[in-house]
Write an enzyme that holds these catalytic residues in place. Structure first.
Site, PDB file in Angstrom:
ATOM      1  N   TYR A 187       1.294  -1.794  -0.264  1.00 50.75           N
ATOM      2  CA  TYR A 187       0.233   0.233   0.063  1.00 50.75           C
ATOM      3  C   TYR A 187       0.999   1.174   0.242  1.00 50.75           C
ATOM      4  O   TYR A 187       2.205   1.937  -0.003  1.00 50.75           O
ATOM      5  CB  TYR A 187      -0.907  -0.096   0.563  1.00 50.75           C
ATOM      6  N   ARG A 243       8.505   4.678  -4.491  1.00 52.35           N
ATOM      7  CA  ARG A 243       8.264   3.723  -3.374  1.00 52.35           C
ATOM      8  C   ARG A 243       6.989   2.512  -3.679  1.00 52.35           C
ATOM      9  O   ARG A 243       7.724   1.148  -3.306  1.00 52.35           O
ATOM     10  CB  ARG A 243       8.092   4.220  -1.944  1.00 52.35           C
ATOM     11  N   ARG A 301      -8.678 -20.557  -1.332  1.00 51.98           N
ATOM     12  CA  ARG A 301      -6.976 -20.077  -0.605  1.00 51.98           C
ATOM     13  C   ARG A 301      -6.415 -21.225  -0.982  1.00 51.98           C
ATOM     14  O   ARG A 301      -6.336 -22.052  -0.803  1.00 51.98           O
ATOM     15  CB  ARG A 301      -7.876 -20.584   1.051  1.00 51.98           C
ATOM     16  N   HIS A 342      -1.939 -21.275  -1.144  1.00 50.33           N
ATOM     17  CA  HIS A 342      -0.748 -20.329  -0.753  1.00 50.33           C
ATOM     18  C   HIS A 342       0.579 -19.841  -1.854  1.00 50.33           C
ATOM     19  O   HIS A 342       0.389 -18.630  -2.149  1.00 50.33           O
ATOM     20  CB  HIS A 342       0.466 -20.758   0.246  1.00 50.33           C
ATOM     21  N   LYS A 362       6.090  -2.007   1.721  1.00 45.82           N
ATOM     22  CA  LYS A 362       4.972  -1.358   2.795  1.00 45.82           C
ATOM     23  C   LYS A 362       4.155  -1.854   2.521  1.00 45.82           C
ATOM     24  O   LYS A 362       2.753  -2.160   1.832  1.00 45.82           O
ATOM     25  CB  LYS A 362       4.806  -0.090   2.142  1.00 45.82           C
ATOM     26  N   GLU A 417      12.693   2.130  14.121  1.00 51.20           N
ATOM     27  CA  GLU A 417      11.077   3.750  13.835  1.00 51.20           C
ATOM     28  C   GLU A 417      10.232   3.221  14.521  1.00 51.20           C
ATOM     29  O   GLU A 417      10.465   2.617  15.174  1.00 51.20           O
ATOM     30  CB  GLU A 417      11.103   3.154  11.963  1.00 51.20           C
ATOM     31  N   LEU A 446      11.021   1.330   7.216  1.00 48.39           N
ATOM     32  CA  LEU A 446      10.565   2.103   5.970  1.00 48.39           C
ATOM     33  C   LEU A 446      11.106   3.642   5.332  1.00 48.39           C
ATOM     34  O   LEU A 446      11.664   4.057   6.343  1.00 48.39           O
ATOM     35  CB  LEU A 446       9.018   2.733   5.903  1.00 48.39           C
TER      36      LEU A 446
HETATM   37  N1  PLP Z   1       7.911   3.391   8.803  1.00 50.12           N
HETATM   38  C1  PLP Z   1       6.562   3.541   8.958  1.00 50.12           C
HETATM   39  C2  PLP Z   1       6.687   1.241   9.263  1.00 50.12           C
HETATM   40  C3  PLP Z   1       5.785   3.799   8.014  1.00 50.12           C
HETATM   41  O1  PLP Z   1       4.207   3.343   8.204  1.00 50.12           O
HETATM   42  C4  PLP Z   1       5.385   5.016   7.614  1.00 50.12           C
HETATM   43  C5  PLP Z   1       4.696   5.342   7.261  1.00 50.12           C
HETATM   44  O2  PLP Z   1       3.301   4.937   7.344  1.00 50.12           O
HETATM   45  C6  PLP Z   1       6.507   5.744   7.908  1.00 50.12           C
HETATM   46  C7  PLP Z   1       7.825   4.750   8.409  1.00 50.12           C
HETATM   47  C8  PLP Z   1       6.571   6.849   7.295  1.00 50.12           C
HETATM   48  O3  PLP Z   1       6.327   7.145   6.265  1.00 50.12           O
HETATM   49  P1  PLP Z   1       6.523   8.375   5.104  1.00 50.12           P
HETATM   50  O4  PLP Z   1       6.880   9.842   5.829  1.00 50.12           O
HETATM   51  O5  PLP Z   1       6.478   8.254   3.467  1.00 50.12           O
HETATM   52  O6  PLP Z   1       5.185   8.901   5.281  1.00 50.12           O
END
Ligand code: PLP
Length: 302
Positions: A50, A69, A115, A117, A164, A196, A220
């Site tokens: 997403y 991304r 379903r 895998h 993501k 993070e 991320l």
């Molecule tokens: N880290 C994670 C796990 C996130 O889910 C997000 C945003 O959803 C971020 C960092 C920040 O990313 P961005 O600045 O692109 O929103």
């Protein structure tokens, strides 16, 4: 709630949070009419990725970076899907009345009607997008920003946090844990290093220098994180991408988290201990101003 599909009702009120038109597999539909199969792999396995893209004044913020991304995530999980994302998302935003909206976009591997895998490369991905209202960060002054308190928790996520993916159970659980403990954010720690936040990147300030964890598959690559580093570079704020352990975090003068929808938010307490003097820091104020000014100029074309 009113039943009409317009953002502006006859009564003249903007119906916040009631974004009615969604995008599903090539169609713009009222949300009640958008349906996906119970065999969709996004639903069964979290087999999907997403993006969340803020639109300010109807204009996508750092659109190309978000699309890059998304393509990185799609390639990494081997979902083949090329679309004119700009056109789809802009139409969706326009149909929802423009303004300040956050667009959620999800691409699943699709449904095989059963379903299993294993998957077949011929599956047709499911593409879904919807909007919700967001605050206009650049018009909100630094004094209006509510600082956060956070806990530190073990990072139980997989080793590809650069993707993501919609497999967000660890993120959801730690945020709920934070809420149960009366605070608003959870910071992940893996192998004694802070990675993070639950949905945000992490920064700290010590003696005027900005520090953030290096980009790796443990975090991320945040669009906001990248912009903060660009702005720091441009405006003479020294920064370093380093490993941050728990002691370094607690000894910081300032801690911040960043994300596209929330901007840059100060964290004034971690695990019950004050960060610095427990107030929003001066480096944060400077960066908040640079960031919101940058957004403002971009959005208004000044
Ligand atoms: N880290 C994670 C796990 C996130 O889910 C997000 C945003 O959803 C971020 C960092 C920040 O990313 P961005 O600045 O692109 O929103």
């Amino acid at each position: 709630m009113h039943g009409c599909p317009h953002v502006l009702c006859r009564c003249g009120y903007l119906r916040l949070g009631d974004m009615n038109t969604v995008y599903l597999n090539g169609e713009f539909l009222p949300e009640q009419e958008a349906k996906v199969s119970v065999f969709d792999r996004g639903f069964l396995f979290g087999d999907s990725v997403y993006e969340v893209i803020p639109f300010y004044q109807g204009v996508g913020f750092r659109m190309q970076e978000h699309i890059d991304r998304l393509n990185h995530s799609l390639r990494a999980v081997r979902i083949k899907n090329e679309q004119n994302w700009d056109a789809i998302l802009q139409t969706l935003v326009d149909k929802n009345g423009g303004g300040n909206l956050s667009v959620y976009l999800q691409v699943t591997r699709g449904s095989a009607g059963k379903r299993s895998h294993v998957y077949d490369d011929s599956l047709q991905p499911t593409v879904f997008a919807c909007c919700s209202q967001i605050k206009d960060i650049w018009q909100e002054g630094a004094d209006e920003v509510l600082p956060l308190k956070a806990i530190v928790t073990e990072d139980l996520r997989w080793h590809r946090c650069d993707i993501k993916s919609t497999c967000l159970l660890p993120n959801i659980l730690v945020l709920q844990q934070a809420k149960d403990e009366g605070v608003q954010e959870a910071l992940f720690s893996r192998d004694e290093k802070l990675t993070e936040g639950s949905a945000c990147n992490l920064f700290l300030v010590k003696r005027g220098v900005l520090y953030t964890p290096k980009r790796s598959s443990d975090i991320l690559g945040g669009i906001t994180r990248e912009l903060i580093l660009e702005l720091a570079d441009k405006h003479g704020v020294q920064f370093q991408e380093i490993d941050i352990d728990y002691e370094r975090l607690l000894a910081a003068d300032e801690v911040w988290v960043s994300s596209s929808t929330r901007g840059i938010v100060p964290v004034i307490e971690v695990d019950g201990q004050l960060i610095g003097d427990g107030q929003k820091g001066i480096v944060w104020r400077k960066m908040f101003e640079l960031f919101t000014d940058f957004q403002h100029k971009l959005m208004t074309g000044q």
